[in-house]
Design an enzyme around this catalytic site. Structure first.
Site, PDB file in Angstrom:
ATOM      1  N   LYS A  76       0.738 -92.308   4.914  1.00  0.00           N
ATOM      2  CA  LYS A  76      -0.429 -92.608   4.082  1.00  0.00           C
ATOM      3  C   LYS A  76       0.103 -92.824   2.663  1.00  0.00           C
ATOM      4  O   LYS A  76       0.376 -91.872   1.945  1.00  0.00           O
ATOM      5  CB  LYS A  76      -1.427 -91.441   4.117  1.00  0.00           C
ATOM      6  CG  LYS A  76      -2.878 -91.804   3.805  1.00  0.00           C
ATOM      7  CD  LYS A  76      -3.119 -92.464   2.456  1.00  0.00           C
ATOM      8  CE  LYS A  76      -3.203 -91.479   1.314  1.00  0.00           C
ATOM      9  NZ  LYS A  76      -3.391 -92.179  -0.003  1.00  0.00           N
ATOM     10  N   GLU A 112       7.195 -82.318  -2.835  1.00  0.00           N
ATOM     11  CA  GLU A 112       7.928 -82.764  -4.021  1.00  0.00           C
ATOM     12  C   GLU A 112       6.870 -82.971  -5.085  1.00  0.00           C
ATOM     13  O   GLU A 112       6.093 -83.918  -5.018  1.00  0.00           O
ATOM     14  CB  GLU A 112       8.692 -84.055  -3.680  1.00  0.00           C
ATOM     15  CG  GLU A 112       9.926 -84.225  -4.512  1.00  0.00           C
ATOM     16  CD  GLU A 112       9.623 -84.928  -5.806  1.00  0.00           C
ATOM     17  OE1 GLU A 112       9.266 -84.218  -6.784  1.00  0.00           O
ATOM     18  OE2 GLU A 112       9.710 -86.145  -5.856  1.00  0.00           O
ATOM     19  N   CYS A 157       8.874 -88.188 -11.896  1.00  0.00           N
ATOM     20  CA  CYS A 157       8.719 -86.733 -11.811  1.00  0.00           C
ATOM     21  C   CYS A 157       9.922 -86.005 -12.390  1.00  0.00           C
ATOM     22  O   CYS A 157       9.799 -84.906 -12.900  1.00  0.00           O
ATOM     23  CB  CYS A 157       8.460 -86.310 -10.378  1.00  0.00           C
ATOM     24  SG  CYS A 157       9.564 -87.096  -9.216  1.00  0.00           S
ATOM     25  N   GLU A 211       2.971 -81.594 -17.191  1.00  0.00           N
ATOM     26  CA  GLU A 211       3.515 -82.911 -16.882  1.00  0.00           C
ATOM     27  C   GLU A 211       2.530 -83.978 -17.382  1.00  0.00           C
ATOM     28  O   GLU A 211       1.368 -83.991 -16.982  1.00  0.00           O
ATOM     29  CB  GLU A 211       3.716 -83.041 -15.369  1.00  0.00           C
ATOM     30  CG  GLU A 211       4.333 -84.372 -14.987  1.00  0.00           C
ATOM     31  CD  GLU A 211       4.698 -84.439 -13.512  1.00  0.00           C
ATOM     32  OE1 GLU A 211       3.806 -84.288 -12.664  1.00  0.00           O
ATOM     33  OE2 GLU A 211       5.888 -84.653 -13.214  1.00  0.00           O
TER      34      GLU A 211
HETATM   35  P1  NAP Z   1      -2.018 -87.303  -6.119  1.00  0.00           P
HETATM   36  O1  NAP Z   1      -3.495 -87.412  -6.072  1.00  0.00           O
HETATM   37  O2  NAP Z   1      -1.380 -86.000  -5.820  1.00  0.00           O
HETATM   38  O3  NAP Z   1      -1.457 -88.440  -5.119  1.00  0.00           O
HETATM   39  C1  NAP Z   1      -0.355 -88.349  -4.251  1.00  0.00           C
HETATM   40  C2  NAP Z   1      -0.728 -88.778  -2.831  1.00  0.00           C
HETATM   41  O4  NAP Z   1      -1.585 -87.799  -2.238  1.00  0.00           O
HETATM   42  C3  NAP Z   1      -1.501 -90.083  -2.760  1.00  0.00           C
HETATM   43  O5  NAP Z   1      -1.179 -90.773  -1.584  1.00  0.00           O
HETATM   44  C4  NAP Z   1      -2.928 -89.585  -2.724  1.00  0.00           C
HETATM   45  O6  NAP Z   1      -3.868 -90.521  -2.267  1.00  0.00           O
HETATM   46  C5  NAP Z   1      -2.799 -88.403  -1.800  1.00  0.00           C
HETATM   47  N1  NAP Z   1      -3.897 -87.434  -1.872  1.00  0.00           N
HETATM   48  C6  NAP Z   1      -4.783 -87.229  -2.895  1.00  0.00           C
HETATM   49  N2  NAP Z   1      -5.653 -86.255  -2.568  1.00  0.00           N
HETATM   50  C7  NAP Z   1      -5.320 -85.814  -1.320  1.00  0.00           C
HETATM   51  C8  NAP Z   1      -5.843 -84.816  -0.452  1.00  0.00           C
HETATM   52  N3  NAP Z   1      -6.877 -84.055  -0.789  1.00  0.00           N
HETATM   53  N4  NAP Z   1      -5.246 -84.646   0.748  1.00  0.00           N
HETATM   54  C9  NAP Z   1      -4.182 -85.384   1.121  1.00  0.00           C
HETATM   55  N5  NAP Z   1      -3.654 -86.346   0.332  1.00  0.00           N
HETATM   56  C10 NAP Z   1      -4.199 -86.561  -0.880  1.00  0.00           C
HETATM   57  O7  NAP Z   1      -1.475 -87.763  -7.517  1.00  0.00           O
HETATM   58  P2  NAP Z   1      -2.152 -88.827  -8.526  1.00  0.00           P
HETATM   59  O8  NAP Z   1      -3.624 -88.521  -8.680  1.00  0.00           O
HETATM   60  O9  NAP Z   1      -1.815 -90.162  -8.051  1.00  0.00           O
HETATM   61  O10 NAP Z   1      -1.406 -88.473  -9.888  1.00  0.00           O
HETATM   62  C11 NAP Z   1      -1.830 -87.373 -10.683  1.00  0.00           C
HETATM   63  C12 NAP Z   1      -0.666 -86.640 -11.302  1.00  0.00           C
HETATM   64  O11 NAP Z   1       0.227 -86.177 -10.290  1.00  0.00           O
HETATM   65  C13 NAP Z   1       0.235 -87.464 -12.209  1.00  0.00           C
HETATM   66  O12 NAP Z   1      -0.266 -87.590 -13.486  1.00  0.00           O
HETATM   67  C14 NAP Z   1       1.528 -86.695 -12.149  1.00  0.00           C
HETATM   68  O13 NAP Z   1       1.489 -85.630 -13.068  1.00  0.00           O
HETATM   69  C15 NAP Z   1       1.554 -86.155 -10.763  1.00  0.00           C
HETATM   70  N6  NAP Z   1       2.395 -87.012  -9.867  1.00  0.00           N
HETATM   71  C16 NAP Z   1       3.618 -86.578  -9.526  1.00  0.00           C
HETATM   72  C17 NAP Z   1       4.414 -87.383  -8.733  1.00  0.00           C
HETATM   73  C18 NAP Z   1       5.780 -86.968  -8.311  1.00  0.00           C
HETATM   74  O14 NAP Z   1       6.609 -87.831  -8.066  1.00  0.00           O
HETATM   75  N7  NAP Z   1       6.063 -85.697  -8.150  1.00  0.00           N
HETATM   76  C19 NAP Z   1       3.954 -88.620  -8.297  1.00  0.00           C
HETATM   77  C20 NAP Z   1       2.677 -89.031  -8.662  1.00  0.00           C
HETATM   78  C21 NAP Z   1       1.917 -88.203  -9.437  1.00  0.00           C
HETATM   79  P3  NAP Z   1      -4.561 -91.474  -3.396  1.00  0.00           P
HETATM   80  O15 NAP Z   1      -3.546 -92.448  -3.782  1.00  0.00           O
HETATM   81  O16 NAP Z   1      -5.721 -92.090  -2.704  1.00  0.00           O
HETATM   82  O17 NAP Z   1      -4.994 -90.575  -4.521  1.00  0.00           O
END
Ligand code: NAP
Ligand code: MG
Length: 462
Positions: A170, A245, A279, A369
């Protein structure tokens, strides 16, 4: 851009039962460039069933055959490297040169590394009167973010396939197109039907259904700490394996003996790269008080050079979030020396390269972050103070140490609570284990350590 209007299920593109769609937006001009299915729980269920059905066959293939499929996958990706770069540029907004050098090149290298590892790995070993078999964990749910959209997919799917696992992916809703391209490459590489399945969709719908599905044995997630926590709790309740991660707030420690100009310039470049959406970015620069003013001036000049050269953030929500952090930095008393919250362009989700001085360790911008092109420069009194500051967040993903003498840098790095440290600008190594101490995550990706995450042991006694 061209897109599939189906999900990749059991070896073919099939319509999603949900009937819902996701608009894919180019973050440079805010235009919709494609539509893909937003899968629902019933689509996820079908994908997990396909992966489950394919598991016994794939788990039983000889490692040499899995290596051959991964080698073909590497070649299929390499043959389409320009298309990969153009796709990531369109949906993430990264400048094309960066997409070519990083977003396309790194996953090709990682796929190649797992072709090698699958061929060479000891899936069987002797321990006294036992033979220990390293067997696949089973069906893997891979949930990935948008910031390195193909790399994060390959860093999960390639080791899972090398181990003999089957996968349901996903990808992030913002970057589904490169995930579709990846599915085509898997198909062209001759990976059997059902071994890899792609469900594009929304996190709280498709992502959650996948993480909760009883047919999944391991959930490998990269993304925010908030979602990671929920996934870990759900997986824990079901006694499922989980690999996380999560975020980082990594320290770039410049010791007094270092080449200051080099350390600052490389440090600024590290933070601005991918518009700060990394990250492992070194978002806290730690400088000795005697060199502080000089370092701030160097950082200001370096950030100014980036001006228009960095891409936008991925979406309006991330842009608003990063601007909010910049406003918070100002409100808490940090000194803005470059950039600021005002968007540099009217259209597109851009944020200016931003540098804060006089940042103290307890400020929000030194703890959380930000995930944008924002650098905080902190002052330290002595080495012990630098270590306290470096280790003083909930995170521990990456970091850097600069010193005149390598041994001095290594001694400091060994005391840092973090999973990776680059010494005097050491290069990224796609075979080195990548992952976090503390709240930056659980488990390791890449290389042999990444492969081990997808294996479980069985001991036979003789
Ligand atoms: P996120 O919501 O955690 O997204 C990561 C993945 O998880 C996406 O595929 C997302 O789908 C999915 N997801 C979201 N809610 C979920 C749930 N309840 N159950 C299962 N999967 C779920 O992150 P984001 O909103 O894109 O970014 C927010 C913050 O996260 C950033 O500002 C950053 O601080 C952090 N981040 C960290 C990394 C890293 O490499 N460690 C990468 C991205 C973001 P959707 O795409 O539909 O939301
Ligand atoms: Mg999200």
């Amino acid at each position: 851009m061209k897109a599939h209007d189906g999900i990749y299920l059991d070896g073919a593109w099939r319509p999603a039962l949900s009937g819902e769609v996701i608009d894919v937006v180019d973050p440079v001009d805010e235009q919709v460039i494609a539509r893909v299915p937003a899968a629902g729980a019933e689509d996820v269920d079908a994908a997990v069933r396909a992966a489950r059905a394919a598991l016994p066959g794939w788990a039983a293939t000889a490692p040499a055959e899995r290596a051959a499929r991964l080698s073909a996958l590497r070649d299929a990706l390499a043959a389409r490297k320009d298309e990969i770069a153009e796709t990531v540029t369109a949906e993430l907004g990264a400048p094309l040169a960066f997409s070519q050098a990083v977003h396309a090149a790194v996953p090709i290298a990682v796929a190649g590394s797992y072709a090698d590892l699958a061929a060479r790995h000891a899936f069987e070993e002797k321990v006294g009167n036992s033979t220990v078999f390293h067997e696949p964990v089973g069906v893997v749910a891979a949930i990935t973010p948008w910031n390195y959209p193909l790399h994060q997919v390959v860093a999960k799917v390639a080791p899972a396939l090398a181990a003999g696992c089957t996968v349901v992916l996903k990808p992030a809703e913002d970057t589904p197109l490169v995930a579709q391209l990846f599915a085509e490459a898997v198909h062209d590489a001759g990976v059997p039907a059902g071994v890899f399945n792609l469900v594009t969709g929304l996190g709280p719908v498709a992502g959650q259904a996948l993480a909760e599905h009883p047919g999944v044995d391991l959930v490998s997630f990269t993304g925010s700490t908030a979602v990671g926590r929920t996934i870990a709790a759900t997986a824990g309740a079901a006694v499922k394996k989980v690999a996380l991660e999560l975020g980082g707030k990594s320290a770039n420690v410049i010791l007094p003996s270092a080449d200051l100009a080099k350390a600052v310039n490389v440090g600024v470049a590290n933070v601005m790269s991918n518009s700060g959406q990394t990250c492992s970015a070194w978002t806290r620069m730690l400088v000795h008080r005697d060199q502080y003013d000089e370092a701030v001036e160097l950082a200001r000049t370096a950030a100014a050079k980036y001006g228009d050269r960095i891409g936008p953030l991925v979406n309006a929500k991330q842009q608003a979030r990063v601007r909010g952090y910049i406003e918070k930095g100002v409100a808490e008393g940090a000194r803005l020396v470059a950039g600021g919250a005002e968007p540099p362009r009217e259209r597109g989700y851009f944020v200016s390269p931003t540098v804060f001085a006089d940042v103290t360790p307890e400020m929000t911008i030194a703890q959380e972050e930000i995930f944008g092109p924002v650098l905080s420069v902190l002052r330290y009194e002595d080495e012990e103070d630098a270590l306290r500051i470096a280790n003083g967040t909930v995170y521990g993903l990456a970091g850097a140490v600069w010193a005149g003498d390598e041994a001095e840098a290594v001694a400091f790095a060994r005391r840092m609570d973090t999973g990776q440290v680059d010494i005097n600008g050491g290069r990224f190594n796609p075979l080195a284990p990548f992952g976090g101490y503390k709240q930056s995550g659980v488990g390791r990706e890449l290389g042999a350590h990444g492969l081990a995450e997808y294996l479980q042991t069985k001991s036979l006694q003789f």
